[in-house]
Design a protein around this motif. Structure first.
Motif, PDB file in Angstrom:
ATOM      1  N   ALA A  23      67.437 -30.884  11.647  1.00 33.96           N
ATOM      2  CA  ALA A  23      66.057 -30.695  12.082  1.00 33.96           C
ATOM      3  C   ALA A  23      65.590 -31.949  12.802  1.00 33.96           C
ATOM      4  O   ALA A  23      65.850 -33.069  12.354  1.00 33.96           O
ATOM      5  N   CYS A  25      62.195 -33.711  15.088  1.00 32.74           N
ATOM      6  CA  CYS A  25      60.809 -33.612  15.524  1.00 32.74           C
ATOM      7  C   CYS A  25      60.433 -34.879  16.279  1.00 32.74           C
ATOM      8  O   CYS A  25      61.099 -35.908  16.173  1.00 32.74           O
ATOM      9  N   TRP A  32      58.971 -28.487  15.644  1.00 31.47           N
ATOM     10  CA  TRP A  32      60.255 -29.106  15.370  1.00 31.47           C
ATOM     11  C   TRP A  32      61.351 -28.257  15.991  1.00 31.47           C
ATOM     12  O   TRP A  32      61.102 -27.154  16.478  1.00 31.47           O
ATOM     13  N   LEU A  34      65.713 -27.161  15.830  1.00 31.89           N
ATOM     14  CA  LEU A  34      66.871 -27.030  14.957  1.00 31.89           C
ATOM     15  C   LEU A  34      68.145 -27.056  15.793  1.00 31.89           C
ATOM     16  O   LEU A  34      68.259 -26.324  16.781  1.00 31.89           O
ATOM     17  N   CYS A  37      72.961 -23.942  12.737  1.00 32.16           N
ATOM     18  CA  CYS A  37      72.344 -23.212  11.632  1.00 32.16           C
ATOM     19  C   CYS A  37      73.440 -22.585  10.781  1.00 32.16           C
ATOM     20  O   CYS A  37      73.642 -21.368  10.784  1.00 32.16           O
ATOM     21  N   THR A  41      71.204 -22.675   5.673  1.00 30.94           N
ATOM     22  CA  THR A  41      70.243 -23.595   6.295  1.00 30.94           C
ATOM     23  C   THR A  41      68.819 -23.274   5.877  1.00 30.94           C
ATOM     24  O   THR A  41      68.018 -24.178   5.600  1.00 30.94           O
ATOM     25  N   LEU A  45      66.034 -25.765   4.103  1.00 29.24           N
ATOM     26  CA  LEU A  45      64.698 -26.025   4.638  1.00 29.24           C
ATOM     27  C   LEU A  45      63.621 -25.944   3.556  1.00 29.24           C
ATOM     28  O   LEU A  45      62.572 -26.593   3.669  1.00 29.24           O
ATOM     29  N   TYR A  50      59.791 -28.899   6.771  1.00 30.52           N
ATOM     30  CA  TYR A  50      59.803 -28.095   7.991  1.00 30.52           C
ATOM     31  C   TYR A  50      59.536 -26.623   7.681  1.00 30.52           C
ATOM     32  O   TYR A  50      60.134 -26.059   6.768  1.00 30.52           O
ATOM     33  N   LEU A  55      58.742 -23.798  14.075  1.00 30.30           N
ATOM     34  CA  LEU A  55      60.001 -24.031  14.789  1.00 30.30           C
ATOM     35  C   LEU A  55      59.841 -23.657  16.261  1.00 30.30           C
ATOM     36  O   LEU A  55      59.453 -22.533  16.582  1.00 30.30           O
TER      37      LEU A  55
END
Length: 327
Positions: A23, A25, A32, A34, A37, A41, A45, A50, A55
């Motif tokens: 992740a 940002c 944010w 990603l 994955c 995942t 999270l 997040y 997203l």
């Protein structure tokens, strides 16, 4: 700029490491981004700050399952949570087929649109107000990419003395110029922001690489970059025993490249599940760090799940996650 590791294991998870996910940002978790994955995942999270509602985009390095199997579940969970805003997915074309097949064959649906962008499209560039994103082709058993995130819209400082010299007194026009907007004055003059402001620091840039057995492919991209996140699946002795077929890098390879490229910060991840993290475990994951440090003299980090790093405006990188010694 911050990034958090959601998984650092290669191929399969371990008791302490999930498979790949990261992740990222700019100035907080809204929005944010990603990168990859892997399975689990979305569960990782839940232990982070997040939210799937915030997203902005997903970037997939390649189609292997430890980088993609978590995607259908994450997308459908976002829908069940009430997401309605569209989501960009920059990925190989097969990823769209994977997601569509799972949704169509599991009585699932999404309450928001997906915008699939082919990561192999020539000259691919993606951007929003925070980042410009480009890619670098890597060397792996399937088509694979590194994602290069470059900061956009840096804060500007006014050249106040020049403004006053040109008879432009403080007022709303100063604020517009500082925002990067050109201003038309009542006397007909056009003030260009680039003439009356300057950007006092370089844009921060980091590279998140997918699986790759040839770090040299990143030479050009590393010029002017401040952080490289790269796999170090094996130590060199293990890589030599396994042979070239898996097409992964050893810690020695990556450390040697980072030194040659004069990278200030190197973060290693994607570790084979054979490496243990607990006290007395063998082979121990610290062997990877030791091998890289024999080659690399910059600042080296060995990523752990849920570690969060911050790249400051002064270009220093620090790990924000405090852990007990020996953990």
């Amino acid at each position: 700029m911050e990034f958090t590791f959601l998984g650092t294991s290669a191929g399969t998870p371990t008791r302490s490491r999930n498979v790949s996910g990261l992740a990222l940002c700019h100035s907080g978790p809204r929005p944010w981004y990603l990168v990859d994955c892997g399975e689990g995942t979305q569960h990782q999270l839940l232990h982070s700050r997040y939210s799937l509602m915030q997203l902005r985009a997903i970037f997939i390095t390649h189609i292997h399952g430890d980088h993609t199997f978590g995607l259908p579940g994450l997308l459908t969970s976002a829908s069940m949570l009430g997401r309605t805003e569209g989501l960009d997915i920059v990925a190989p074309a097969q990823v769209q087929s994977l997601v569509n097949a799972v949704i169509e064959n599991s009585d699932s649906s999404l309450g928001y649109p997906l915008n699939f962008i082919d990561s192999e499209a020539p000259g691919l560039q993606w951007q929003d107000e925070h980042f410009g994103v480009t890619s670098v082709a890597l060397s792996h058993r399937v088509t694979c990419r590194a994602w290069v995130f470059t900061e956009r819209n840096l804060e500007r400082q006014l050249l106040q003395d020049k403004l006053r010299e040109d008879g432009i007194e403080p007022g709303p026009s100063w604020g517009e110029l500082q925002k990067g907007q050109d201003v038309a004055l009542e006397d007909g003059r056009l003030l260009r922001s680039e003439d009356y402001t300057h950007i006092p620091r370089p844009a921060r840039r980091l590279i998140v690489a997918g699986d790759n057995d040839d770090p040299q492919l990143l030479s050009d991209a590393c010029n002017g970059s401040h952080v490289l996140i790269h796999e170090a699946t094996y130590t060199q002795d293990v890589a030599d025993r396994i042979g070239p077929w898996p097409q992964h890098s050893s810690a020695r390879q990556v450390g040697r490249f980072a030194q040659q490229a004069r990278l200030p910060n190197l973060v290693l991840t994607h570790f084979s599940s054979r490496y243990q993290s607990g006290p007395g475990g063998a082979p121990h994951i610290n062997q990877l760090a030791a091998e890289a440090m024999q080659q690399y003299r910059g600042q080296l980090f060995l990523a752990r799940d849920f570690d969060t790093y911050r790249l400051e405006k002064d270009l220093s990188l620090s790990c924000l996650t405090a852990r007990p010694k020996g953990s």
